[in-house]
Every structure is written in C-alpha cells, then in structure tokens.
Scaffold this active site. Structure first.
Site, mmCIF file in Angstrom:
data_model
loop_
_atom_site.group_PDB
_atom_site.id
_atom_site.type_symbol
_atom_site.label_atom_id
_atom_site.label_comp_id
_atom_site.label_asym_id
_atom_site.label_seq_id
_atom_site.Cartn_x
_atom_site.Cartn_y
_atom_site.Cartn_z
ATOM 1 N N HIS A 296 -21.224 -9.427 20.741
ATOM 2 C CA HIS A 296 -21.443 -9.672 19.306
ATOM 3 C C HIS A 296 -20.150 -10.050 18.597
ATOM 4 C CE1 HIS A 296 -22.738 -9.254 15.163
ATOM 5 N NE2 HIS A 296 -21.658 -8.509 14.976
ATOM 6 N N CYS B 158 -26.451 -13.932 18.482
ATOM 7 C CA CYS B 158 -25.893 -13.494 19.764
ATOM 8 C C CYS B 158 -26.943 -12.742 20.580
ATOM 9 C CB CYS B 158 -24.648 -12.628 19.556
ATOM 10 S SG CYS B 158 -24.967 -10.895 19.129
ATOM 11 N N GLY C 78 4.452 -14.230 28.578
ATOM 12 C CA GLY C 78 5.101 -12.948 28.810
ATOM 13 C C GLY C 78 6.023 -12.567 27.670
ATOM 14 N N GLY C 79 6.162 -13.448 26.689
ATOM 15 C CA GLY C 79 7.053 -13.176 25.557
ATOM 16 C C GLY C 79 6.636 -11.978 24.733
ATOM 17 N N PHE C 80 5.329 -11.744 24.622
ATOM 18 C CA PHE C 80 4.890 -10.585 23.842
ATOM 19 C C PHE C 80 5.313 -9.288 24.519
ATOM 20 C CE2 PHE C 80 1.865 -7.324 22.423
ATOM 21 C CZ PHE C 80 2.067 -7.418 21.054
ATOM 22 N N GLY D 96 5.277 -14.303 16.450
ATOM 23 C CA GLY D 96 5.949 -13.257 15.697
ATOM 24 C C GLY D 96 5.207 -12.762 14.487
ATOM 25 N N CYS E 39 -27.806 -12.884 13.066
ATOM 26 C CA CYS E 39 -26.866 -13.221 14.132
ATOM 27 C C CYS E 39 -27.628 -13.758 15.342
ATOM 28 C CB CYS E 39 -26.041 -11.999 14.532
ATOM 29 S SG CYS E 39 -24.855 -12.328 15.859
ATOM 30 N N ASP F 106 -6.047 -16.733 18.668
ATOM 31 C CA ASP F 106 -6.496 -15.834 19.732
ATOM 32 C C ASP F 106 -6.221 -14.403 19.297
ATOM 33 O OD1 ASP F 106 -4.358 -14.293 21.712
ATOM 34 O OD2 ASP F 106 -3.449 -15.850 20.483
ATOM 35 N N GLN G 19 9.592 -19.127 16.036
ATOM 36 C CA GLN G 19 9.910 -17.757 15.658
ATOM 37 C C GLN G 19 10.700 -17.791 14.340
ATOM 38 O OE1 GLN G 19 8.793 -14.936 16.754
ATOM 39 N NE2 GLN G 19 7.811 -15.543 18.663
ATOM 40 N N ASP H 171 -0.360 -17.221 28.092
ATOM 41 C CA ASP H 171 0.839 -16.909 27.321
ATOM 42 C C ASP H 171 2.008 -16.739 28.288
ATOM 43 O OD1 ASP H 171 0.587 -14.405 28.416
ATOM 44 O OD2 ASP H 171 0.050 -13.398 26.569
ATOM 45 N N ASP I 133 9.492 -16.769 25.014
ATOM 46 C CA ASP I 133 10.138 -16.505 23.730
ATOM 47 C C ASP I 133 10.314 -15.004 23.551
ATOM 48 O OD1 ASP I 133 7.369 -15.949 23.461
ATOM 49 O OD2 ASP I 133 7.519 -16.085 21.294
ATOM 50 N N CYS J 52 -27.660 -9.052 19.320
ATOM 51 C CA CYS J 52 -28.481 -8.889 18.114
ATOM 52 C C CYS J 52 -29.922 -9.328 18.332
ATOM 53 C CB CYS J 52 -27.856 -9.662 16.951
ATOM 54 S SG CYS J 52 -26.369 -8.865 16.289
#
Length: 369
Positions: free
Chosen positions: A333, A304, A93-95, A214, A302, A264, A187, A91, A145, A307
């Site tokens: 899990h 995984c 750095g906008g967040f 956003g 499951c 994500d 955005q 990403d 952004d 489990c």
C-alpha cells in the site's frame, strides 16, 4: 545504452519528462522504491510491476559485503540476480560515510569503515565504489561522496564538499561500463555558496545526471528546501535531477515544485514494518485500538492489492501478532501510495493544475491518528 532524459513540459519549475532506459521509457517525476539488498523488503518483482514501479534502488555497500559484487557479476548482473526486469540505480556507499564512519576515518584517499555485520575493517575509495557498481551492472551508478552531517561547521562542509568533487572526478575516470549511466552528487551542507560551488563544479565534469545529496539528515524542512533551491538552479535542463533519500508525501510535492525528477526513500517499507500506512489524511498507525473492528480498507479509493482485498482490522491483527504478511501488505500500500501520488503530480503538470493539486493535497494530508 545509457539513460536519456527528455523534458516534455514545464509548469513553472516543475518538470514533466521521459526517462529512456534499456528497460523501457518512463514518465518523470518518479518515486523509486528502495531494494537495499537486491530486494524491496518482502516484495516480489511482480508485485512491484503491479504497483507501476519503474526504477528501483539497491545499495553498493551492502551488496559489496553480501553476497559480493563478483557473485552478482557471475549471475549476469543485478537484473538477472534479482529477476527485476526494470531499471536499477545503485547508490555509492556514500551514505554509509555518514551513518557508519567516524570523521577521523574519512581521508582524501577514501573511508575506513567497520562492517556492520562482523566489525571487520573495510576501506572504500571512489575508485572501488565505481568498480563495484560496474560489476553490479545497474543502469545508473552514483559517484562516491560524503553525506555531510547536519549541523556541520562551514569549514568542515567546505573541505568535505571540495573532497567530494575530487572523488567524483576520480570515480568518473575509472568508470568503464558503457551501458551504465553515472550521476554526480551535489553536496554543500546548508550553505548557499557551497551548494552553488558544488553544483557548478560537478556539472563541469559532465555526468549523465545529477543528484542533490545531504538532505534528510536531521535538518528542519525549511533548511532542506533551501538546500534544494541553492543547488538546482545550476543543473542542466536536459539531464535528470535526483533528490536522494526523500520520500515524505509533502516533500515529494516540494521537490517537484523546485524541479526534481527522481526521488527514493526507505520510508514506505520501514513505516510498514512498524504498522504505519500513508493515507490522504496523513499517516495512520494500524496498531491503534480503534482499528480492531474496522472492516474497511486503508483507503476506499486506493487501487493497490492490499486495499482491494484486506481490511484495517485484519492488517492490525497481523501486525499485533508479528505476522510478516502485515508488513508486506502495508509495504504494498505505502509504495503504491507514493507512486500514485507521482502519477497524479505528472497529470497536474500536464494540465497546468500543479499548484491547485499541491494545495489540495497538503490541506487534506493531516495526521489522523
């Protein structure tokens, strides 16, 4: 090479596709685990492969501060540095503009931050964000952004959206890693005309893929789904579409239904560290006393590692004793749960049964604690 997207099939607006990368070809829609500091918290790459993880996400801001992009570059890029033999998205750095910066510190030139580590003054520009990502050598870089807060006035959202488009253009002009794809970010806040404007203007810049940003910033679900609807209809069909920061199981279904290919979220590992697990009947909290003598897995069906090998009682014991293994097992899990959900979603699109799958999943997914 840059990534390539191939649309295989539509079911209404839902898309079944293939994402071709330097590290193999992966089916979409996909969920991407988040590895903020060049690791998915507590997990090894081998464990991620076992979960059928494809793309993972790392954070430009955090890696800029520690260990620094030059260290990663000297190591041979993020893949070698963290030993992940799969595609990586960084990403921008906008967040952190949303989470760390004050409104008065967001200017046309860039954003002033205080480091969350030592309070040191930092200045991040669209150009610097891209230059850092070029050195990190991720497969997919994101434009810089501003993630608009919710709620925001129309005037604020309009000015911010227009600035994000100018930032996207500036970042694209300095992007110089021929093997790295660059995505633009849509955005516009909650406003339909601004989302449309942002989408159309960003598409004109001809990025390798497009993100809807956003969302998941405090708005209700209806507003979030509207934000997706307002933007996605203007995105090209031959490039990947990525909904940033969304990882609730039902939100994944709603996003796919609207035409999203990539998701994500930090949610599966964050929940795990607090003793929570996804199940088909909703989230459960393993700290609950009723699991003290429950010698069954989190979910019987499951596949995984957790489990197949451990019980709720044992994991509860680890969590209540603050043993790190508890969070690790729940992270395995939870990530596998979301990746498995995406596998089933892809199969339902392939078989023209997505509507039935979505209805059945939501009907079953009710909080059981």
């Amino acid at each position: 090479m840059k990534i390539k997207y191939e649309l295989i099939k539509n079911y209404k607006k839902a898309r079944l596709g293939k994402l071709k990368t330097n590290y193999g070809t992966f089916d979409t829609p996909i969920f991407m685990p988040v590895g903020t500091l060049a690791n998915v918290k507590t997990l090894t790459p081998e464990e991620l492969y076992d979960m059928h993880s494809a793309v993972i996400l790392s954070n430009t801001y955090h890696l800029w501060l520690r260990p620094g992009e030059d260290i990663v570059d000297k190591a041979g890029g993020l893949h070698k540095f963290m030993n992940y033999n799969g595609p990586i998205l960084t990403d921008s750095g906008g967040f952190q503009v949303f989470s760390l910066a004050k409104k008065k510190d967001i200017t046309e030139e860039g954003v002033i931050f205080k480091s969350h580590i030592d309070g040191k003054k930092l200045f991040l520009t669209p150009e610097l964000s891209i230059q850092i990502q070029n050195k990190l050598d991720s497969d997919i870089a994101m434009s810089f952004d501003e993630c608009i807060p919710y709620p925001a006035s129309y005037e604020y959202a309009k000015a911010s959206t227009e600035r994000t488009i100018r930032w996207a253009k500036r970042g694209k002009e300095v992007h110089n890693n021929p093997n790295q794809s660059l995505f633009g970010i849509i955005q516009g806040g909650e406003y339909q005309d601004l989302r449309e404007y942002s989408a159309k203007e960003t598409v004109k810049l001809d990025f390798d893929g497009y993100s809807i940003g956003g969302t998941s910033v405090g708005e209700d679900k209806v507003t979030m789904y509207n934000m997706i609807d307002y933007a996605i209809k203007y995105l090209p069909i031959d490039k990947p579409r990525y909904l940033m920061g969304v990882g609730e199981p039902i939100d994944l279904l709603e996003g796919v239904e609207r035409g999203v290919d990539m998701f994500d979220c930090v949610l599966p590992t964050r929940l795990a560290r607090h003793g929570n697990a996804f199940t088909r009947k909703g989230r459960i909290n393993l700290k609950n006393l009723k699991y003290k003598e429950d010698f069954t897995p989190i979910e019987d069906n499951c596949d995984c590692y957790t489990c197949k090998n451990y019980t709720k009682a044992y994991i509860r014991h680890l969590i209540t004793c603050d043993e790190m293994l508890g969070g690790r097992l729940l992270s395995i899990h939870n990530i596998r749960f979301l990746i498995k959900e995406m596998e089933e979603i892809r199969e339902s699109i392939k078989n023209d049964t997505f509507d039935e799958y979505k209805e059945q999943f939501i009907k079953q997914y009710k909080n059981s604690d």
